[in-house]
Design an enzyme around this catalytic site. Structure first.
Site, short mmCIF file in Angstrom:
data_model
loop_
_atom_site.label_atom_id
_atom_site.label_comp_id
_atom_site.label_asym_id
_atom_site.label_seq_id
_atom_site.Cartn_x
_atom_site.Cartn_y
_atom_site.Cartn_z
N LEU A 139 -13.73 -7.30 -3.84
CA LEU A 139 -13.29 -7.26 -5.24
C LEU A 139 -13.02 -8.70 -5.74
N THR A 140 -12.25 -9.46 -4.96
CA THR A 140 -11.83 -10.80 -5.37
C THR A 140 -13.02 -11.77 -5.43
N LEU A 187 -6.82 0.54 -4.13
CA LEU A 187 -5.69 -0.35 -3.83
C LEU A 187 -4.38 0.44 -3.75
N ARG A 246 -2.13 -0.36 -0.63
CA ARG A 246 -0.78 -0.92 -0.86
C ARG A 246 0.28 -0.01 -0.26
N GLU A 285 -3.74 -7.79 -2.03
CA GLU A 285 -3.45 -6.45 -2.58
C GLU A 285 -2.49 -6.53 -3.76
N THR A 345 -0.29 -9.86 -5.86
CA THR A 345 0.76 -10.78 -5.41
C THR A 345 2.14 -10.20 -5.74
P1 TGC Z 1 -5.60 -2.43 -16.82
O1 TGC Z 1 -5.99 -2.56 -18.24
O2 TGC Z 1 -4.15 -2.22 -16.47
O3 TGC Z 1 -6.43 -1.25 -16.16
C1 TGC Z 1 -7.85 -1.19 -16.23
C2 TGC Z 1 -8.27 0.25 -16.04
O4 TGC Z 1 -7.88 0.70 -14.74
C3 TGC Z 1 -7.00 1.84 -14.83
N1 TGC Z 1 -6.02 1.68 -13.77
C4 TGC Z 1 -6.01 2.43 -12.68
N2 TGC Z 1 -6.77 3.48 -12.32
C5 TGC Z 1 -6.54 4.04 -11.11
N3 TGC Z 1 -5.58 3.60 -10.29
C6 TGC Z 1 -4.80 2.53 -10.62
N4 TGC Z 1 -3.90 2.08 -9.79
C7 TGC Z 1 -5.00 1.92 -11.87
N5 TGC Z 1 -4.43 0.87 -12.50
C8 TGC Z 1 -5.09 0.73 -13.67
C9 TGC Z 1 -6.40 1.71 -16.22
O5 TGC Z 1 -5.95 2.96 -16.69
C10 TGC Z 1 -7.58 1.19 -17.01
O6 TGC Z 1 -8.48 2.27 -17.22
P2 TGC Z 1 -9.33 2.36 -18.56
O7 TGC Z 1 -10.09 3.63 -18.42
O8 TGC Z 1 -8.31 2.37 -19.69
O9 TGC Z 1 -10.19 1.13 -18.58
O10 TGC Z 1 -6.18 -3.67 -16.04
P3 TGC Z 1 -5.84 -5.21 -16.12
O11 TGC Z 1 -7.14 -5.93 -16.14
O12 TGC Z 1 -4.87 -5.49 -17.24
O13 TGC Z 1 -5.15 -5.52 -14.72
C11 TGC Z 1 -3.96 -5.02 -14.35
C12 TGC Z 1 -3.55 -5.63 -12.98
C13 TGC Z 1 -3.20 -7.09 -13.11
C14 TGC Z 1 -2.30 -4.85 -12.57
C15 TGC Z 1 -4.69 -5.42 -11.95
O14 TGC Z 1 -5.80 -6.17 -12.28
C16 TGC Z 1 -4.24 -5.78 -10.56
O15 TGC Z 1 -3.71 -4.95 -9.84
N6 TGC Z 1 -4.49 -7.07 -10.08
C17 TGC Z 1 -4.24 -7.44 -8.71
C18 TGC Z 1 -5.57 -7.59 -8.00
C19 TGC Z 1 -5.52 -7.11 -6.58
O16 TGC Z 1 -4.60 -6.40 -6.16
N7 TGC Z 1 -6.54 -7.43 -5.83
C20 TGC Z 1 -6.64 -6.97 -4.49
C21 TGC Z 1 -7.98 -7.29 -3.91
S1 TGC Z 1 -8.32 -6.37 -2.45
C22 TGC Z 1 -7.35 -7.06 -1.28
O17 TGC Z 1 -6.55 -7.91 -1.50
C23 TGC Z 1 -7.54 -6.51 0.06
S2 TGC Z 1 -6.60 -7.25 1.29
C24 TGC Z 1 -6.81 -6.06 2.45
C25 TGC Z 1 -6.22 -6.36 3.74
O18 TGC Z 1 -6.68 -7.28 4.44
O19 TGC Z 1 -5.30 -5.59 4.13
P1 FAD Z 2 -4.39 -16.17 -8.24
O1 FAD Z 2 -4.75 -14.91 -8.94
O2 FAD Z 2 -5.05 -17.43 -8.66
O3 FAD Z 2 -2.81 -16.34 -8.33
C1 FAD Z 2 -2.16 -17.58 -8.04
C2 FAD Z 2 -0.71 -17.46 -8.49
O4 FAD Z 2 -0.66 -17.20 -9.90
C3 FAD Z 2 0.02 -16.30 -7.82
O5 FAD Z 2 1.34 -16.67 -7.54
C4 FAD Z 2 0.03 -15.22 -8.89
O6 FAD Z 2 1.14 -14.31 -8.77
C5 FAD Z 2 0.13 -16.05 -10.15
N1 FAD Z 2 -0.38 -15.32 -11.32
C6 FAD Z 2 -1.66 -14.91 -11.55
N2 FAD Z 2 -1.72 -14.24 -12.70
C7 FAD Z 2 -0.47 -14.21 -13.20
C8 FAD Z 2 0.13 -13.62 -14.37
N3 FAD Z 2 -0.58 -12.90 -15.26
N4 FAD Z 2 1.46 -13.78 -14.55
C9 FAD Z 2 2.21 -14.48 -13.66
N5 FAD Z 2 1.70 -15.04 -12.53
C10 FAD Z 2 0.39 -14.90 -12.32
N6 FAD Z 2 -9.64 -9.57 -1.68
C11 FAD Z 2 -10.58 -8.59 -1.59
O7 FAD Z 2 -11.20 -8.22 -2.58
N7 FAD Z 2 -10.86 -8.01 -0.39
C12 FAD Z 2 -10.23 -8.36 0.76
O8 FAD Z 2 -10.50 -7.80 1.82
C13 FAD Z 2 -9.25 -9.41 0.69
N8 FAD Z 2 -8.67 -9.84 1.84
C14 FAD Z 2 -7.84 -10.94 1.78
C15 FAD Z 2 -7.38 -11.51 2.97
C16 FAD Z 2 -6.57 -12.64 2.92
C17 FAD Z 2 -6.10 -13.28 4.19
C18 FAD Z 2 -6.19 -13.20 1.67
C19 FAD Z 2 -5.28 -14.40 1.58
C20 FAD Z 2 -6.65 -12.64 0.50
C21 FAD Z 2 -7.49 -11.52 0.54
N9 FAD Z 2 -8.06 -10.99 -0.63
C22 FAD Z 2 -8.98 -9.99 -0.58
C23 FAD Z 2 -7.82 -11.65 -1.91
C24 FAD Z 2 -6.47 -11.34 -2.53
O9 FAD Z 2 -6.44 -10.05 -3.06
C25 FAD Z 2 -6.19 -12.41 -3.60
O10 FAD Z 2 -5.90 -13.61 -2.90
C26 FAD Z 2 -5.06 -12.02 -4.51
O11 FAD Z 2 -5.42 -10.92 -5.33
C27 FAD Z 2 -4.60 -13.19 -5.39
O12 FAD Z 2 -5.68 -13.82 -5.98
P2 FAD Z 2 -5.84 -15.44 -5.90
O13 FAD Z 2 -5.71 -15.84 -4.48
O14 FAD Z 2 -7.07 -15.78 -6.62
O15 FAD Z 2 -4.57 -15.99 -6.66
#
Ligand code: TGC
Ligand code: FAD
Length: 408
Positions: free
Chosen positions: A152-153, A263, A267, A387, A389
């Site tokens: 995703l990222t 997620l 989470r 997942e 921040t």
């Molecule tokens: P927003 O406008 O809030 O939502 C967009 C659309 O998504 C729907 N929605 C959801 N649907 C299902 N489940 C959820 N939890 C949902 N949350 C939102 C929402 O209703 C909307 O739908 P529609 O039909 O109206 O378009 O979206 P936004 O762009 O404003 O973003 C909100 C935000 C910041 C909370 C979201 O982008 C977010 O959670 N950002 C964090 C990114 C993140 O968590 N990345 C993780 C990458 S994967 C990873 O890190 C794996 S690590 C794994 C490991 O090693 O363990």
């Molecule tokens: P940024 O988004 O650039 O954020 C940097 C700082 O800015 C953070 O402190 C954040 O809280 C802050 N910030 C950003 N936006 C805002 C806002 N609107 N308001 C206030 N503060 C804000 N991703 C995947 O898709 N799949 C994976 O399997 C996966 N595995 C990972 C494994 C590791 C070890 C790591 C470190 C990351 C992994 N990720 C994965 C990515 C991870 O989900 C991202 O690192 C995370 O979502 C944050 O994105 P970024 O690193 O680009 O930080």
């Protein structure tokens, strides 16, 4: 680091490798069924016997040990909630959480392997995939014969995945995928990647594609130099005109809500897993404090040490209740994203605080790999970021309580 010898006067490390003692201050075990306890205790024994003995070496060398995969499959670590007809164990959410708790008690990177496999790859195939995709992937993934990753990222879109620039276009009998993903757990060893990309012909709607190792133009370079989560391989996903068969598109959900739904599940697993880290650090510190003598007394006899330990068990107990309740709500299909955010954020932060305090109780020994605490501290720096921040989860809670999203 492995040569660090324990000074004669310091408590032996044995404490850290024994089976975890129950510190069940509010009799939380009574909220679990006999099946839950059996699943947890089986996982705990496996972790203690097979994972704890190898983890310090794996972390130090930044190596993943593939020989642990069949054992993890056996304790149900890969997609525990996936129905049995697809090779899963059909367990409930609390069982899933307890398995993650026991694995992350050993190491967050090992829990990452399982979270990605189960919640971020098997889950979307099960929820959004075709029958053929489910049959092709899920049984093999449940057994660990195939490993997946979740893309995703992107380099310029982390917290804001909706801005992604990876795209695919219709090219007749297949799609053509271009772009790159960054920070992808399991990428260097994955057989398949669930990749989220925008469709050029639907004004950028996000879809999931199953991209398989060996497809021309698809590479997975390893990310080096991580000082955290070293036992978990991380890499990039690079797509250079990759031809993806149309049958590899996940047909049953699109939009950003599709990856965000996955997620929610991952989470939830982290909330349980980091509780395991907190328990492990507390347990290690308590045992050490009872054995380590300074000023002719065990350091556990000093009020300042007791304050640290009392605050740790209080926070662990509160988090156990929060997390168990979240499991009940998820079993009933009533848990919200905001509730999951609160639990992930709270439990990661409490694990960080407890690890830091536990390390202090161990004094100088706390910085060595004779004990697991410093490794947990380093791992948690990833867990607090991926997942979503710490601050993004705060904003999700803020949006829920005020009705006003403050992300943009
Ligand atoms: P927003 O406008 O809030 O939502 C967009 C659309 O998504 C729907 N929605 C959801 N649907 C299902 N489940 C959820 N939890 C949902 N949350 C939102 C929402 O209703 C909307 O739908 P529609 O039909 O109206 O378009 O979206 P936004 O762009 O404003 O973003 C909100 C935000 C910041 C909370 C979201 O982008 C977010 O959670 N950002 C964090 C990114 C993140 O968590 N990345 C993780 C990458 S994967 C990873 O890190 C794996 S690590 C794994 C490991 O090693 O363990
Ligand atoms: P940024 O988004 O650039 O954020 C940097 C700082 O800015 C953070 O402190 C954040 O809280 C802050 N910030 C950003 N936006 C805002 C806002 N609107 N308001 C206030 N503060 C804000 N991703 C995947 O898709 N799949 C994976 O399997 C996966 N595995 C990972 C494994 C590791 C070890 C790591 C470190 C990351 C992994 N990720 C994965 C990515 C991870 O989900 C991202 O690192 C995370 O979502 C944050 O994105 P970024 O690193 O680009 O930080």
């Amino acid at each position: 680091m492995n040569d660090a010898s324990t000074p004669a006067q310091a408590p032996a490390r044995k404490a850290a490798t024994d089976l975890f003692q129950h510190h069940d201050h509010f009799l939380v075990d009574e909220l679990l069924t006999e099946e839950h306890k059996l699943i947890r205790d089986t996982a705990r024994k496996y972790v203690s016997k097979h994972l704890k003995p190898i983890i310090e070496d794996a972390f130090e060398k930044a190596e993943f040990h593939p020989e642990i995969i069949p054992g993890l499959a056996e304790i149900g670590a890969f997609g525990p909630i996936i129905p049995q007809e697809y090779g899963g164990m059909g367990l409930d959410q609390i069982s899933y959480g307890l398995i993650m708790q026991e694995i992350e008690r050993c190491d967050s990177g090992l829990r990452s392997l399982c979270s990605v496999q189960g919640s971020l790859v098997m889950y979307p195939i099960w929820k959004y995939g075709s029958e053929e995709q489910k049959k092709k992937w899920l049984p093999d993934m449940a057994q660990g014969r195939k490993i997946g990753c979740f893309g995703l990222t992107e380099p310029n879109f982390g917290s804001n995945p909706g801005g992604m620039v990876t795209t695919f276009k219709d090219a007749g009998d297949h799609y053509v995928l271009n772009g790159a993903k960054m920070w992808i757990s399991n990428a260097p060893m994955a057989d398949v990647a669930v990749v989220w990309a925008k469709a050029e012909n639907t004004e950028g709607r996000i879809h999931g594609l199953l991209v398989e190792r060996g497809m021309e133009g698809f590479t997975t370079p390893t990310t080096h130099g991580k000082l955290s989560l070293r036992a978990s391989p991380t890499g990039e996903l690079v797509f250079d005109n990759v031809k993806v068969p149309k049958a590899n598109l996940l047909p049953n959900k699109s939009g950003l809500g599709a990856p965000l739904g996955c997620l929610d599940s991952a989470r939830f697993g982290i909330a349980w897993g980091t509780l395991g880290v907190a328990m492990e650090c507390y347990d290690t510190a308590l045992r050490y404090a009872k054995q380590r003598v300074q000023f002719d007394k065990p350091i556990a006899a000093f009020q300042l040490t007791q304050k640290k330990l009392a605050e740790m068990i209080t926070e662990i107990t509160k988090a156990q209740l929060l997390t168990w309740r979240l499991g009940v709500l998820r079993n009933e299909g009533r848990a919200t994203t905001a509730q999951i955010s609160m639990a992930k954020r709270n439990n990661v932060a409490l694990a960080q605080n407890i690890a830091r305090e536990a390390r202090q109780i161990l004094g100088g020994m706390g910085i060595t790999n004779e004990y697991p605490i410093m490794r947990h501290m380093m791992n948690l720096e990833s867990v607090v970021t991926y997942e979503g921040t710490h601050d993004i989860h705060l904003l999700i809670t803020g949006a829920e309580v005020t009705g006003i999203p403050a992300f943009k």
